[in-house]
Design a protein around this motif. Structure first.
Motif, PDB file in Angstrom:
ATOM      1  N   ASP A   1       4.409   3.531  -4.609  1.00  0.00           N
ATOM      2  CA  ASP A   1       3.859   4.454  -5.601  1.00  0.00           C
ATOM      3  C   ASP A   1       3.900   3.786  -6.972  1.00  0.00           C
ATOM      4  O   ASP A   1       4.864   3.912  -7.729  1.00  0.00           O
ATOM      5  CB  ASP A   1       4.659   5.753  -5.603  1.00  0.00           C
ATOM      6  CG  ASP A   1       4.127   6.768  -6.602  1.00  0.00           C
ATOM      7  OD1 ASP A   1       3.048   6.509  -7.188  1.00  0.00           O
ATOM      8  OD2 ASP A   1       4.788   7.798  -6.804  1.00  0.00           O
TER       9      ASP A   1
ATOM     10  N   SER B   1       2.201   4.417  -9.603  1.00  0.00           N
ATOM     11  CA  SER B   1       2.081   5.328 -10.734  1.00  0.00           C
ATOM     12  C   SER B   1       3.444   5.762 -11.260  1.00  0.00           C
ATOM     13  O   SER B   1       3.579   6.126 -12.427  1.00  0.00           O
ATOM     14  CB  SER B   1       1.254   6.553 -10.342  1.00  0.00           C
ATOM     15  OG  SER B   1       1.899   7.289  -9.306  1.00  0.00           O
TER      16      SER B   1
ATOM     17  N   SER C   1      -5.657  -0.949  -5.018  1.00  0.00           N
ATOM     18  CA  SER C   1      -6.207  -0.780  -6.369  1.00  0.00           C
ATOM     19  C   SER C   1      -5.262  -0.010  -7.273  1.00  0.00           C
ATOM     20  O   SER C   1      -5.324  -0.139  -8.511  1.00  0.00           O
ATOM     21  CB  SER C   1      -7.560  -0.065  -6.293  1.00  0.00           C
ATOM     22  OG  SER C   1      -8.498  -0.856  -5.583  1.00  0.00           O
ATOM     23  N   SER C   2      -4.361   0.771  -6.675  1.00  0.00           N
ATOM     24  CA  SER C   2      -3.425   1.566  -7.479  1.00  0.00           C
ATOM     25  C   SER C   2      -2.458   0.696  -8.267  1.00  0.00           C
ATOM     26  O   SER C   2      -1.744   1.199  -9.144  1.00  0.00           O
ATOM     27  CB  SER C   2      -2.633   2.521  -6.573  1.00  0.00           C
ATOM     28  OG  SER C   2      -1.918   1.806  -5.586  1.00  0.00           O
TER      29      SER C   2
ATOM     30  N   GLU D   1       0.812  -1.222   0.000  1.00  0.00           N
ATOM     31  CA  GLU D   1       0.000   0.000   0.000  1.00  0.00           C
ATOM     32  C   GLU D   1       0.843   1.268   0.000  1.00  0.00           C
ATOM     33  O   GLU D   1       0.381   2.333  -0.410  1.00  0.00           O
ATOM     34  CB  GLU D   1      -0.938  -0.020   1.214  1.00  0.00           C
ATOM     35  CG  GLU D   1      -1.958  -1.149   1.135  1.00  0.00           C
ATOM     36  CD  GLU D   1      -2.534  -1.505   2.492  1.00  0.00           C
ATOM     37  OE1 GLU D   1      -3.754  -1.631   2.596  1.00  0.00           O
ATOM     38  OE2 GLU D   1      -1.746  -1.656   3.447  1.00  0.00           O
TER      39      GLU D   1
ATOM     40  N   SER E   1       5.251   2.666 -13.740  1.00  0.00           N
ATOM     41  CA  SER E   1       4.316   2.173 -14.757  1.00  0.00           C
ATOM     42  C   SER E   1       4.969   1.321 -15.822  1.00  0.00           C
ATOM     43  O   SER E   1       4.274   0.655 -16.599  1.00  0.00           O
ATOM     44  CB  SER E   1       3.584   3.342 -15.403  1.00  0.00           C
ATOM     45  OG  SER E   1       4.508   4.244 -15.991  1.00  0.00           O
TER      46      SER E   1
ATOM     47  N   HIS F   1      -1.924   0.750 -12.247  1.00  0.00           N
ATOM     48  CA  HIS F   1      -1.023   1.603 -13.032  1.00  0.00           C
ATOM     49  C   HIS F   1       0.066   0.803 -13.739  1.00  0.00           C
ATOM     50  O   HIS F   1       0.719   1.322 -14.653  1.00  0.00           O
ATOM     51  CB  HIS F   1      -0.364   2.658 -12.135  1.00  0.00           C
ATOM     52  CG  HIS F   1      -1.317   3.705 -11.636  1.00  0.00           C
ATOM     53  ND1 HIS F   1      -1.873   4.648 -12.454  1.00  0.00           N
ATOM     54  CD2 HIS F   1      -1.811   3.939 -10.384  1.00  0.00           C
ATOM     55  CE1 HIS F   1      -2.669   5.436 -11.749  1.00  0.00           C
ATOM     56  NE2 HIS F   1      -2.653   5.022 -10.484  1.00  0.00           N
TER      57      HIS F   1
END
Length: 731
Positions: free
Chosen positions: A97, A99, A120-121, A94, A102, A124
């Motif tokens: 990062d 994003s 859910s992130s 969690e 990617s 990316h």
């Protein structure tokens, strides 16, 4: 624990065109995640932070260019894997990062100690081909956002603590070839959308809580090679269409609630190497079509309710290494054709209703390591040919009706660790060749008709742990190798005619349970018994043991049962027994014990059965009984007896106790039977006895007693001397 960290950064273009800014952003994201991990994890990732080579040379990270027609031949191609063992990273996903990462192609954080949930992130990571998170402590549900990772070919989430349903969206991962979500706590139905994953070669859903039938859509997965649905709560029958998945090499449906017959269509799976249908409620015969599965190496049909005979055609499956048919309702003879299975390593036919002889052809199975035929109704002799199976490690033939001698050829099984012949009708001697078995740790031959001496070398190499031969007609002394065997854990020799001196016995630091009662053993109990610190039960009753009860017995803090009754022990009961706080069965009866009442018995709060008398024990479950009758004990009755508040039976007869009856006995509200007869007691019956109530009080009259009962409510029997009169009314 095996741990790994593999992060592959797939660059947007060739290596030469990757911007420093892009790599710097990715490095920053990784360093930020590292900062959230435990201190131990920080040490494991100490190479993270060297910005001169960041991040492509950091531990567990590889950079690669995507393959296409314009990629230079010198550029890194493909997806490289780097496994770093022993990392034990602690933290969560969690805090990562995604994003900024990617371009990740492979994320392998398997076999670590990651907790938290899958965020859910993670959606990316659109370039991700492999997500390997198995072997962690990840909780929560599988996020539907994983459906956005459309380039995934491998998804492993097994061996975590995931809960809830599998999201329907997982069916969007059309490129997926491997889906492994086993060993979690996932529940409800297997989603029908899995039928869209037509590229799957591996589907592992085992060891969860899935319910319902096996979904029909699995018939669409024609590329499946490995299907594992075992250890769930699936119901219904095994679908016949599984026979159309002809690329299958492994099919595991074990430990569910599947019912019905084994479909004959499974015989079409000619590439099948492993078939596991055990632990269901399957019925009917073993279908002959299974004889076509000539590539089969493992066949597990155990723990069902299959009927009929063991088909002879199973002898055609010559690649079999394991055949498990135990715990069914199979009947008939063991087919001699099983002797053709020359690659067989494990054969389990136990707990059926098989009859007839053990086929000598089984001796051809030179690779056999485990043979289990127990709990059948097999007859005849143990075939000497079994001695040819020189790789045998486990031989379990117990609970049959085998007759004749134990063949000497068993001495050829030099790799055997466990032999169980319990509950047969075997006769003759235990072959001395068993003394050659230097790896033997378990030997059980209880309840047969064996005679003769014990093998002299039974524990010659100090490997023997479990040795039980009770209920036979064995004679002779205990072998020196057994008396000094330090590896012993459990020993049962009771109910034989063994004789000899046991004075050197007791040097067994690992011993937990020993019963040598009902023999003709003599000698003394050694102080060495105090070194058996793991001992929970010591039974040596009905022998000819002399001397004193060793004080070192008081050092056995785990002892629960001590029975040395019906011997010729003398002296006093050692006060150290009072330190055995867990003792619940103490039997010292029919000896020559002397001295005053052992006050320490009152401290044995766990006491359920204490017997220091002669006579037959009528066992009642969980009945608390103290019997000190038929000894030479003297002095006053200890007031500490009043502390045994759960006592139901108290027998102190036929001793030389004197003085008054302690009033503390009136505290024994559970007491039903009290026998103080044939002693030299005097004085009045304590008034505290009024609290002892009963339905049928037995009152005993004698001129030596003063006082009377005004109310006795619980006591069923009270005997104060040899002339006892039943009184139905309350006095």
């Amino acid at each position: 624990m095996f741990a790994s960290l593999t992060i592959i950064l797939m660059m947007a273009t060739s290596v030469a065109l990757v911007s420093a800014a892009s790599l710097g952003k990715q490095a920053g994201a990784l360093l930020a995640w590292k900062a959230t991990l435990s201190n131990h994890s920080q040490v494991s990732l100490q190479s993270w932070g060297n910005m001169s080579s960041a991040p492509c040379s950091w531990r567990g990270i590889r950079c690669a260019a995507p393959y296409n027609a314009t990629t230079p031949a010198s550029a890194p191609a493909g997806y490289h894997r780097c496994l770093s063992t022993g990392l034990k990273l602690r933290g969560s996903l969690e805090s990562m990062d995604f994003s900024s990462l990617s371009t990740l192609a492979t994320l392998d954080l398997s076999h670590n100690e990651l907790a938290g949930s899958i965020p859910s992130s993670i959606e990316h990571l659109r370039e991700l081909h492999a997500l390997l998170l198995h072997g962690n402590q990840i909780r929560g549900s599988i996020p539907p956002a994983l459906a956005n990772l459309t380039k995934l070919t491998t998804l492993r989430l097994s061996d975590n603590k995931l809960v809830g349903s599998v999201p329907l969206e997982i069916g969007s991962l059309g490129m997926l070839k491997e889906l492994s979500i086993s060993v979690n706590q996932l529940e409800n139905y297997i989603p029908t959308s899995i039928g869209n994953l037509t590229q799957l070669t591996t589907l592992h859903l085992n060891t969860n809580k899935f319910i319902g039938p096996i979904p029909r859509v699995i018939r669409n997965l024609v590329n499946l090679e490995d299907l594992q649905l075992g250890l769930n709560k699936l119901t219904g029958s095994i679908p016949a269409y599984l026979g159309n998945l002809t690329k299958l090499t492994a099919l595991y449906l074990w430990d569910n609630n599947l019912s019905g017959h084994i479909p004959e269509e499974l015989g079409r799976l000619i590439n099948l190497e492993e078939l596991g249908l055990s632990h269901n409620t399957l019925t009917g015969h073993i279908p002959p079509e299974l004889g076509r599965l000539i590539s089969l190496e493992k066949l597990g049909l155990s723990e069902n309710t299959l009927t009929g005979s063991i088909p002879a055609y199973l002898g055609n499956l010559t690649k079999l290494t394991a055949l498990y048919l135990w715990d069914n309702n199979l009947s008939g003879h063991i087919p001699e054709e099983l002797g053709r299975l020359i690659n067989l390593e494990e054969l389990g036919l136990s707990t059926n209703t098989l009859t007839g002889h053990i086929p000598p052809e089984l001796g051809r199975l030179i690779n056999l390591e485990k043979l289990g035929l127990y709990e059948n109704t097999l007859t005849g002799h143990i075939p000497p040919e079994l001695g040819r199976s020189i790789n045998l490690e486990i031989l379990w033939l117990d609970d049959n009706t085998l007759i004749g001698p134990i063949p000497n050829s068993i001495g050829n099984l030099t790799k055997v660790t466990s032999i169980d012949l319990f509950l047969n009708q075997l006769s003759g001697h235990i072959p001395p060749e068993i003394g050659r078995l230097t790896r033997l740790a378990w030997f059980q031959a209880s309840h047969n008709n064996l005679s003769g001496d014990l093998p002299s070398g039974i524990c010659g190499r100090g490997q023997l742990k479990y040795f039980t031969v009770d209920g036979n007609n064995l004679v002779g002394p205990l072998p020196t190798s057994l008396l000094s065997c330090r590896s012993l854990i459990r020993v049962r020799l009771e109910g034989n005619q063994l004789e000899g001196d046991i004075s050197k016995m007791g040097v067994h630091p690992n011993l937990v349970y020993i019963d040598i009662s009902a023999n003709r053993l003599f000698g003394q109990l050694s102080e060495s018994w105090g070194e058996c610190r793991n001992l929970t039960m010591l039974r040596a009753s009905n022998n000819k043991i002399t001397g004193f009860i060793p004080r070192s017995i008081g050092q056995l803090s785990l002892l629960r049962i001590l029975d040395v009754s019906s011997n010729k022990l003398e002296g006093q009961i050692p006060p150290e027994i009072g330190g055995l706080s867990g003792l619940f069965n103490l039997s010292l009866g029919n000896n020559l014990l002397q001295g005053s009442f052992p006050q320490v018995i009152g401290t044995l709060k766990e006491l359920e059965w204490v017997m220091i008398r002669s006579g037959t024990r009528n066992h009642k479950k969980n009945r608390t009984t103290l019997k000190l009758s038929h000894n030479h004990l003297n002095g006053n009755i200890s007031i500490e007896l009043g502390m045994l508040v759960n006592l139901q039976d108290l027998y102190l007869s036929d001793n030389s106790f004197e003085g008054k009856i302690p009033s503390q006995l009136g505290n024994l509200n559970m007491l039903e039977n009290l026998n103080l007869s044939h002693n030299a007691l005097n004085g009045s019956i304590p008034s505290s006895f009024q609290s002892l109530s009963a339905s049928y009080p037995w009152m005993c009259h004698t001129t030596n007693w003063k006082g009377r009962f005004h109310e006795v409510c619980s006591l069923k029997m009270l005997k104060l001397n040899g002339s006892c009169t039943i009184i139905n009314s309350v006095v």
